[in-house]
Design a protein around this motif. Sequence first.
Motif, PDB file in Angstrom:
ATOM      1  N   SER A 380       0.807  -1.224   0.000  1.00 53.86           N
ATOM      2  CA  SER A 380       0.000   0.000   0.000  1.00 53.86           C
ATOM      3  C   SER A 380       0.843   1.278   0.000  1.00 53.86           C
ATOM      4  CB  SER A 380      -0.962  -0.001   1.194  1.00 53.86           C
ATOM      5  OG  SER A 380      -1.914  -1.022   1.054  1.00 53.86           O
ATOM      6  N   PRO A 381       1.822   1.414   0.910  1.00 55.81           N
ATOM      7  CA  PRO A 381       2.618   2.646   0.882  1.00 55.81           C
ATOM      8  C   PRO A 381       3.449   2.791  -0.380  1.00 55.81           C
ATOM      9  CG  PRO A 381       3.456   1.121   2.538  1.00 55.81           C
ATOM     10  CD  PRO A 381       2.145   0.599   2.098  1.00 55.81           C
ATOM     11  N   LEU A 382       3.937   1.681  -0.954  1.00 56.09           N
ATOM     12  CA  LEU A 382       4.711   1.784  -2.190  1.00 56.09           C
ATOM     13  C   LEU A 382       3.833   2.258  -3.345  1.00 56.09           C
ATOM     14  CD1 LEU A 382       7.018  -1.369  -2.018  1.00 56.09           C
ATOM     15  CD2 LEU A 382       7.670   1.025  -1.722  1.00 56.09           C
ATOM     16  N   LEU A 383       2.593   1.767  -3.400  1.00 57.63           N
ATOM     17  CA  LEU A 383       1.674   2.249  -4.432  1.00 57.63           C
ATOM     18  C   LEU A 383       1.364   3.727  -4.243  1.00 57.63           C
ATOM     19  CD1 LEU A 383      -0.859  -0.689  -4.846  1.00 57.63           C
ATOM     20  CD2 LEU A 383       0.725   0.177  -6.546  1.00 57.63           C
ATOM     21  N   SER A 384       1.257   4.161  -2.992  1.00 58.47           N
ATOM     22  CA  SER A 384       0.976   5.572  -2.743  1.00 58.47           C
ATOM     23  C   SER A 384       2.119   6.453  -3.228  1.00 58.47           C
ATOM     24  CB  SER A 384       0.718   5.815  -1.250  1.00 58.47           C
ATOM     25  OG  SER A 384       1.916   5.791  -0.503  1.00 58.47           O
ATOM     26  N   VAL A 385       3.368   5.944  -3.126  1.00 57.01           N
ATOM     27  CA  VAL A 385       4.527   6.693  -3.621  1.00 57.01           C
ATOM     28  C   VAL A 385       4.471   6.810  -5.136  1.00 57.01           C
ATOM     29  CG1 VAL A 385       7.039   6.650  -3.877  1.00 57.01           C
ATOM     30  CG2 VAL A 385       6.003   6.102  -1.679  1.00 57.01           C
ATOM     31  N   MET A 386       4.147   5.729  -5.803  1.00 58.83           N
ATOM     32  CA  MET A 386       4.115   5.743  -7.265  1.00 58.83           C
ATOM     33  C   MET A 386       2.998   6.627  -7.801  1.00 58.83           C
ATOM     34  SD  MET A 386       3.786   2.644  -9.993  1.00 58.83           S
ATOM     35  CE  MET A 386       3.651   3.052 -11.746  1.00 58.83           C
ATOM     36  N   LEU A 387       1.815   6.583  -7.158  1.00 60.91           N
ATOM     37  CA  LEU A 387       0.655   7.313  -7.680  1.00 60.91           C
ATOM     38  C   LEU A 387       0.579   8.753  -7.195  1.00 60.91           C
ATOM     39  CD1 LEU A 387      -2.104   4.556  -7.371  1.00 60.91           C
ATOM     40  CD2 LEU A 387      -0.746   5.186  -9.370  1.00 60.91           C
ATOM     41  N   ARG A 388       1.424   9.117  -6.257  1.00 61.75           N
ATOM     42  CA  ARG A 388       1.347  10.471  -5.693  1.00 61.75           C
ATOM     43  C   ARG A 388       1.598  11.532  -6.769  1.00 61.75           C
ATOM     44  NH1 ARG A 388       4.379  10.986  -0.308  1.00 61.75           N
ATOM     45  NH2 ARG A 388       2.514   9.833   0.296  1.00 61.75           N
ATOM     46  N   GLY A 389       0.660  12.456  -6.893  1.00 63.70           N
ATOM     47  CA  GLY A 389       0.803  13.553  -7.839  1.00 63.70           C
ATOM     48  C   GLY A 389       0.449  13.198  -9.272  1.00 63.70           C
ATOM     49  N   VAL A 390       0.021  11.968  -9.542  1.00 63.50           N
ATOM     50  CA  VAL A 390      -0.331  11.587 -10.913  1.00 63.50           C
ATOM     51  C   VAL A 390      -1.707  12.135 -11.253  1.00 63.50           C
ATOM     52  CG1 VAL A 390      -0.787   9.644 -12.464  1.00 63.50           C
ATOM     53  CG2 VAL A 390       1.079   9.511 -10.816  1.00 63.50           C
ATOM     54  N   GLU A 391      -1.820  12.770 -12.405  1.00 66.79           N
ATOM     55  CA  GLU A 391      -3.101  13.306 -12.858  1.00 66.79           C
ATOM     56  C   GLU A 391      -4.067  12.181 -13.171  1.00 66.79           C
ATOM     57  OE1 GLU A 391      -1.974  15.523 -16.231  1.00 66.79           O
ATOM     58  OE2 GLU A 391      -0.939  17.095 -15.113  1.00 66.79           O
ATOM     59  N   ASP A 392      -5.368  12.456 -13.015  1.00 62.97           N
ATOM     60  CA  ASP A 392      -6.376  11.432 -13.279  1.00 62.97           C
ATOM     61  C   ASP A 392      -6.271  10.893 -14.694  1.00 62.97           C
ATOM     62  OD1 ASP A 392      -7.321  11.647 -10.735  1.00 62.97           O
ATOM     63  OD2 ASP A 392      -9.131  12.775 -11.244  1.00 62.97           O
ATOM     64  N   ALA A 393      -5.966  11.759 -15.654  1.00 59.58           N
ATOM     65  CA  ALA A 393      -5.892  11.337 -17.054  1.00 59.58           C
ATOM     66  C   ALA A 393      -4.738  10.375 -17.312  1.00 59.58           C
ATOM     67  CB  ALA A 393      -5.765  12.562 -17.960  1.00 59.58           C
ATOM     68  N   ARG A 394      -3.753  10.331 -16.393  1.00 63.85           N
ATOM     69  CA  ARG A 394      -2.584   9.453 -16.586  1.00 63.85           C
ATOM     70  C   ARG A 394      -2.596   8.253 -15.650  1.00 63.85           C
ATOM     71  NH1 ARG A 394       2.495  13.196 -15.982  1.00 63.85           N
ATOM     72  NH2 ARG A 394       3.542  11.723 -17.382  1.00 63.85           N
ATOM     73  N   LEU A 395      -3.711   8.056 -14.933  1.00 64.63           N
ATOM     74  CA  LEU A 395      -3.785   6.929 -14.013  1.00 64.63           C
ATOM     75  C   LEU A 395      -3.694   5.595 -14.741  1.00 64.63           C
ATOM     76  CD1 LEU A 395      -6.443   7.820 -11.295  1.00 64.63           C
ATOM     77  CD2 LEU A 395      -4.023   7.323 -10.959  1.00 64.63           C
ATOM     78  N   ALA A 396      -4.343   5.502 -15.908  1.00 59.57           N
ATOM     79  CA  ALA A 396      -4.286   4.245 -16.661  1.00 59.57           C
ATOM     80  C   ALA A 396      -2.850   3.922 -17.051  1.00 59.57           C
ATOM     81  CB  ALA A 396      -5.176   4.328 -17.897  1.00 59.57           C
ATOM     82  N   ASP A 397      -2.069   4.959 -17.441  1.00 56.51           N
ATOM     83  CA  ASP A 397      -0.663   4.740 -17.776  1.00 56.51           C
ATOM     84  C   ASP A 397       0.114   4.255 -16.557  1.00 56.51           C
ATOM     85  OD1 ASP A 397       0.060   5.896 -20.649  1.00 56.51           O
ATOM     86  OD2 ASP A 397      -1.490   7.152 -19.797  1.00 56.51           O
ATOM     87  N   ALA A 398      -0.108   4.908 -15.408  1.00 54.23           N
ATOM     88  CA  ALA A 398       0.629   4.547 -14.194  1.00 54.23           C
ATOM     89  C   ALA A 398       0.322   3.111 -13.767  1.00 54.23           C
ATOM     90  CB  ALA A 398       0.286   5.521 -13.069  1.00 54.23           C
ATOM     91  N   ASN A 399      -0.951   2.755 -13.767  1.00 57.98           N
ATOM     92  CA  ASN A 399      -1.318   1.417 -13.330  1.00 57.98           C
ATOM     93  C   ASN A 399      -0.955   0.357 -14.359  1.00 57.98           C
ATOM     94  OD1 ASN A 399      -2.693   1.593 -10.636  1.00 57.98           O
ATOM     95  ND2 ASN A 399      -3.876   3.117 -11.734  1.00 57.98           N
ATOM     96  N   THR A 400      -0.942   0.722 -15.656  1.00 59.01           N
ATOM     97  CA  THR A 400      -0.485  -0.221 -16.673  1.00 59.01           C
ATOM     98  C   THR A 400       1.007  -0.469 -16.521  1.00 59.01           C
ATOM     99  OG1 THR A 400      -2.198   0.473 -18.233  1.00 59.01           O
ATOM    100  CG2 THR A 400      -0.286  -0.663 -19.144  1.00 59.01           C
ATOM    101  N   LEU A 401       1.779   0.587 -16.278  1.00 61.16           N
ATOM    102  CA  LEU A 401       3.209   0.417 -16.017  1.00 61.16           C
ATOM    103  C   LEU A 401       3.434  -0.497 -14.825  1.00 61.16           C
ATOM    104  CD1 LEU A 401       4.882   3.931 -16.476  1.00 61.16           C
ATOM    105  CD2 LEU A 401       5.475   1.822 -17.665  1.00 61.16           C
ATOM    106  N   PHE A 402       2.661  -0.278 -13.765  1.00 62.71           N
ATOM    107  CA  PHE A 402       2.789  -1.110 -12.568  1.00 62.71           C
ATOM    108  C   PHE A 402       2.469  -2.561 -12.895  1.00 62.71           C
ATOM    109  CE2 PHE A 402       0.824  -3.145  -8.879  1.00 62.71           C
ATOM    110  CZ  PHE A 402       1.837  -3.018  -7.949  1.00 62.71           C
ATOM    111  N   SER A 403       1.369  -2.805 -13.639  1.00 64.17           N
ATOM    112  CA  SER A 403       0.976  -4.176 -13.975  1.00 64.17           C
ATOM    113  C   SER A 403       2.013  -4.858 -14.852  1.00 64.17           C
ATOM    114  CB  SER A 403      -0.389  -4.174 -14.673  1.00 64.17           C
ATOM    115  OG  SER A 403      -1.404  -3.733 -13.811  1.00 64.17           O
ATOM    116  N   ILE A 404       2.530  -4.122 -15.842  1.00 62.93           N
ATOM    117  CA  ILE A 404       3.554  -4.690 -16.730  1.00 62.93           C
ATOM    118  C   ILE A 404       4.784  -5.074 -15.934  1.00 62.93           C
ATOM    119  CG2 ILE A 404       5.203  -4.096 -18.561  1.00 62.93           C
ATOM    120  CD1 ILE A 404       2.965  -2.490 -19.901  1.00 62.93           C
ATOM    121  N   TRP A 405       5.246  -4.156 -15.092  1.00 58.97           N
ATOM    122  CA  TRP A 405       6.453  -4.413 -14.322  1.00 58.97           C
ATOM    123  C   TRP A 405       6.257  -5.578 -13.360  1.00 58.97           C
ATOM    124  CZ3 TRP A 405      11.373  -4.018 -14.337  1.00 58.97           C
ATOM    125  CH2 TRP A 405      12.103  -4.120 -13.175  1.00 58.97           C
ATOM    126  N   GLN A 406       5.096  -5.616 -12.706  1.00 60.43           N
ATOM    127  CA  GLN A 406       4.836  -6.702 -11.771  1.00 60.43           C
ATOM    128  C   GLN A 406       4.786  -8.050 -12.476  1.00 60.43           C
ATOM    129  OE1 GLN A 406       5.670  -5.247  -8.934  1.00 60.43           O
ATOM    130  NE2 GLN A 406       4.011  -6.232  -7.857  1.00 60.43           N
TER     131      GLN A 406
END
Length: 464
Positions: A380-406
Motif C-alpha cells: 500500500s505505501p509503495l503504491l501511494s509513492v508511485m501514484l502520488r501527484g499523478v493526474e487522473d488522465a494518466r492513471l491508466a498509464d501509471a497502473n499499466t506500467l505497474f501491472s507490466i512491471w509486476q
Amino acid sequence: MTAPDAAAAPRTRLGAVVQFALLAGPLLSMLDSSIVNVAVSPIAAELHAPIATVQWAVSGYLLALGIGLAATSYLARRFGTLPVYLFSVGAFTLASLLCAVAPSAEFLNAARVLQGLAGAPMVPLAMSMLLGSGGGARSMSPVAGIMLFLGPALGPSLGGVLIGLWGWRAIFLVNIPIGLAAAFSVRRIPRSLAAGGQPGARFDLIGWVLLAVGLGLLLFGAGNSETGVWGSPETWAPLVVGFALLGGYAAWAWRSAHPIVDVTLLRRMPAVLSLVLCAFASVVTYAAIFLLPVFMQTAQGYSALAAGAALLPQGVLTGLSLAFGPKLLERLSVRTTVALGFALLAAASVALLVIGLSTPLWVTSLVLACRAASIGLVISPLLSVMLRGVEDARLADANTLFSIWQRIAASIGIAVIVTRFTQSAATLGPVSGLHQAAYALIALSGIALVGSLFLPRSRYRALT
C-alpha cells in the motif's frame, strides 16, 4: 488537475456491489494466469492432443496478455476507463464459455488467446478506479485485499480441486457466473471514478508493436523457464529478444509525443524505487505460495484440497493487513513503514526453514500467515509513492506500467526461485530444495529492506 498529496487526500467509501464489480475482473484474470497449468495433462487426454499442443493454452494466454497490456492505456484514453473495463469483463466471460465447450485443442488455444486479450486491461483499469489518484482516494474493505492477494495464490490448488471433482472444463465454467454478475454490477460503478474518453487520442503503432511483442516474448520465456531449463533456446531466446524490444520501446516512448504507455512517469526516482521494491515484495511473496503447495503435495503427500486450505489463512490475514495494518501506522513515514514491512517479511521467511517432510499442515499454514502480515505494510505505501501527484488522465498509464512491471518481475523472479528449488531438490531432496529457495527469499527481503531506506520520509497515508 493534479491530485492533492496523499496525506490530505479525501477518501470515498465504495459500496459492496461496486467493489465486487471492480475486483471480480482482476480476480478472474489472475486466477486464469495459473489455473490452467494443472489442467494440461487432463485436457490432452480428453481432446486426444499432444502435450506440446495443449501447452499453448498456457503460452498463448501469456502472449495475448502482453499484447493486451500494451494497448490498455490507449484504449482507456480513447474510449474511457469504464467502457473498456465493461467490455473486457464481458469478452473474458464469453471466452471462458468458449474454452469450456472447446471440441479440440486448437479451438481451446484460440479461445485462450481471446481470454488473454480480454483479461489484460482488467487489472490496471480496476486499480485506477479502486485506488484513485495520488493514493488514498478510495477505501477498500478487507475482502478486497483478500481477493486481490488470494486469487493468483489459489490458482493451481483451486484448479486441482475443480478438475478432481468435475473435470478440466470446470475451471472455465466457474468464471461464467462470476463474470456475468460482475458485468451487471459494473453499471453501479459511479462514472466519477473513471476517466472519460478522448476521441482524438492518437495510436502509437510503432510503440505498441515494440511493447506488445517485447512483453509477450518476455512472459512466454518466463513461463518456459519455470521448468528450470534455462539453457533451452525456447527459454533464453524469447527473454533476450523481449528485453531488447522493451529497451527499444523505452527509448522510443521517452521521445514520443503520444506514447502508447507514458514512461515519463518514471522520471521521479521515488516512483522507480517503489516499482523495484514492489517487484521484490511480489517475488518473495508469490514464490513461497507457488512452491509450498507443490512441496505439500509432492513431498508431504497432502491432497490439492488440503494444500489449498493451508493457503486460506494467509489470504485472510493479508486482506486484513492490507485494510487495517497501514491505518495503524499513519503517524510513520513511508520509509519507516516499508522498512518495517520488509523486516517482518525477512523474519517470517526464516520460518520457512523449519518446514520438513513431517511438518504438520497447520504449522505450514501458520508460517504462511505470519509472512502475510507484512504485506499490508509494503504494498500500500509503495503504491501511494508511485501514484502520488499523478493526474487522473494518466492513471491508466501509471497502473499499466505497474501491472507490466509486476508481471515481468514476478514471472522471472519466481522462475529463478523455482529453478533453485528444482535443482536442489533433484540432488539433495525436496526439503533441502525448499530451504535453498528460502535462503534466496531471505536474501531478497534483506536487499529490499536496505533499498527501502532510500524512500521518502514523507508521512504515509494509507491507500486502503
